[in-house]
Design an enzyme around this catalytic site. Structure first.
Site, PDB file in Angstrom:
ATOM      1  CE  LYS A 178      -0.029   3.204   4.879  1.00 38.09           C
ATOM      2  NZ  LYS A 178      -0.205   3.556   6.162  1.00 38.09           N
ATOM      3  CD  GLU A 210      -3.025   5.188   6.769  1.00 36.80           C
ATOM      4  OE1 GLU A 210      -3.146   5.415   5.276  1.00 36.80           O
ATOM      5  OE2 GLU A 210      -1.970   4.921   7.533  1.00 36.80           O
ATOM      6  CB  SER A 227       4.742  -1.652  11.850  1.00 36.61           C
ATOM      7  OG  SER A 227       4.316  -0.462  12.084  1.00 36.61           O
ATOM      8  CD  GLU A 264      -3.673  -2.794   7.379  1.00 37.77           C
ATOM      9  OE1 GLU A 264      -2.461  -3.073   7.109  1.00 37.77           O
ATOM     10  OE2 GLU A 264      -4.272  -2.023   6.998  1.00 37.77           O
ATOM     11  CG  HIS A 266      -6.119   1.609   5.367  1.00 39.03           C
ATOM     12  ND1 HIS A 266      -5.557   2.646   5.953  1.00 39.03           N
ATOM     13  CD2 HIS A 266      -5.059   0.602   5.167  1.00 39.03           C
ATOM     14  CE1 HIS A 266      -4.278   2.401   6.367  1.00 39.03           C
ATOM     15  NE2 HIS A 266      -4.035   1.391   5.589  1.00 39.03           N
ATOM     16  CG  ASN A 286      -1.831   1.280   1.552  1.00 37.66           C
ATOM     17  OD1 ASN A 286      -1.733   1.970   0.564  1.00 37.66           O
ATOM     18  ND2 ASN A 286      -2.397   1.496   2.284  1.00 37.66           N
ATOM     19  N   GLY A 315       2.118   2.219  10.650  1.00 37.37           N
ATOM     20  CA  GLY A 315       2.833   3.315  10.631  1.00 37.37           C
ATOM     21  C   GLY A 315       3.571   3.904  11.755  1.00 37.37           C
TER      22      GLY A 315
HETATM   23  C1  PEP Z   1      -0.978  -0.185   6.024  1.00 37.50           C
HETATM   24  O1  PEP Z   1      -1.123   1.119   5.510  1.00 37.50           O
HETATM   25  O2  PEP Z   1      -1.945  -0.819   5.629  1.00 37.50           O
HETATM   26  C2  PEP Z   1       0.129  -0.274   6.764  1.00 37.50           C
HETATM   27  C3  PEP Z   1      -0.092  -1.465   7.217  1.00 37.50           C
HETATM   28  O3  PEP Z   1       1.015   0.386   7.021  1.00 37.50           O
HETATM   29  P1  PEP Z   1       2.674   0.225   7.574  1.00 37.50           P
HETATM   30  O4  PEP Z   1       3.154  -1.047   7.043  1.00 37.50           O
HETATM   31  O5  PEP Z   1       3.473   1.517   7.046  1.00 37.50           O
HETATM   32  O6  PEP Z   1       2.400   0.006   9.164  1.00 37.50           O
END
Ligand code: PEP
Length: 247
Positions: free
Chosen positions: A13, A99, A205, A167, A97, A11, A173
């Site tokens: 982003k 976000e 992460s 997640e 997601h 992703n 992040g």
């Molecule tokens: C994500 O955006 O779905 C995500 C898991 O980001 P990160 O790996 O940076 O935590």
């Protein structure tokens, strides 16, 4: 039950201009030193779909969107429909997601409508679910995720049209990851609420250092990778941790 190939999805982003996107896509192809034992998917920002799709053509690496509107077309300024994503070469779309849920107030009901839209356009929906830190500390993580699944998954879900990504919001992040025990427990719980054989990805992460442990868990069928997917070598190293097919 058929053994599913794991999926590692990047992703990107809101990162990258055309030159960066094309270079990263080419680098993802270049760093593959062998046939991956997993499926690979990259989800660039909408402005890069054409560029990245072109760079990935013939590579076997799939292209996905990061969100879509529920409607096929219409007066929705700034939005993108699932049909538009499919037209741009996407096979998948990330929906719900955190976000989007937290930054754009998306409810389970809205996510559900978007998944219906994705299926209408022939896309595979990657449904993201996860608890906040305070919800986990309150011992509510499993209930929160179960509620999100119940409210977001439409009738008609199958292992072919739905992938779930667990997640934890506090792990996205931040450099923090859930413990292997917590991941295993949550994935086992998610498993009871989704179609037989549907894949469950872990996200939050994931990086080259922790990927082997996470992807080695029995009920983890891949990873949704944010930050580390912006580095092709890291993305490939994570993919290499999918040595065995998902059980
Ligand atoms: C994500 O955006 O779905 C995500 C898991 O980001 P990160 O790996 O940076 O935590």
């Amino acid at each position: 039950m058929a053994v599913r190939t794991k999926l590692v999805a990047g992703n990107w982003k809101m990162n990258g201009l055309r030159e960066d996107g094309a270079a990263l896509a080419r680098r993802v192809i270049a760093v593959r030193r062998s046939s991956p034992t997993c499926e690979l998917l990259v989800c660039p920002p909408a402005t890069l779909l054409a560029t990245v799709g072109g760079a990935l053509a013939g590579s076997g690496i799939a292209l996905g969107g990061q969100d879509c509107h529920a409607a096929p077309k219409g007066a929705y300024t700034g939005d993108i429909s699932a049909e538009m994503l499919a037209d741009a070469g996407c096979s998948h779309v990330i929906l719900g997601h955190s976000e989007r849920r937290h930054g754009h107030n998306e409810s389970d009901a809205m996510v559900r409508e978007k998944i219906i839209g994705a299926w209408r356009a022939g896309l595979i929906a990657i449904l993201c679910v996860g608890e906040t830190q305070s919800q986990r500390q309150a011992g509510r993580a499993t209930d929160v995720v179960s509620t999100q699944l119940a409210g977001s998954i439409p009738d008609g879900a199958t292992s072919d049209n739905l992938i779930v990504a667990y997640e934890p919001v506090w792990a996205i992040g931040t450099g923090l990851t859930a413990t292997l025990e917590d991941i295993a427990a949550m994935h086992a719980s998610v498993r009871t609420s989704i179609p037989v054989g549907a894949r469950i990805l872990y996200g939050g992460s994931v990086n080259p250092q922790n990927a082997a442990g996470i992807l080695g868990l029995g009920d983890v069928n891949g990873a949704l990778v944010g930050g580390a997917s912006l580095d092709a070598d890291s993305f490939w190293t994570i993919a290499c941790c999918c040595a065995e097919p998902a059980a």
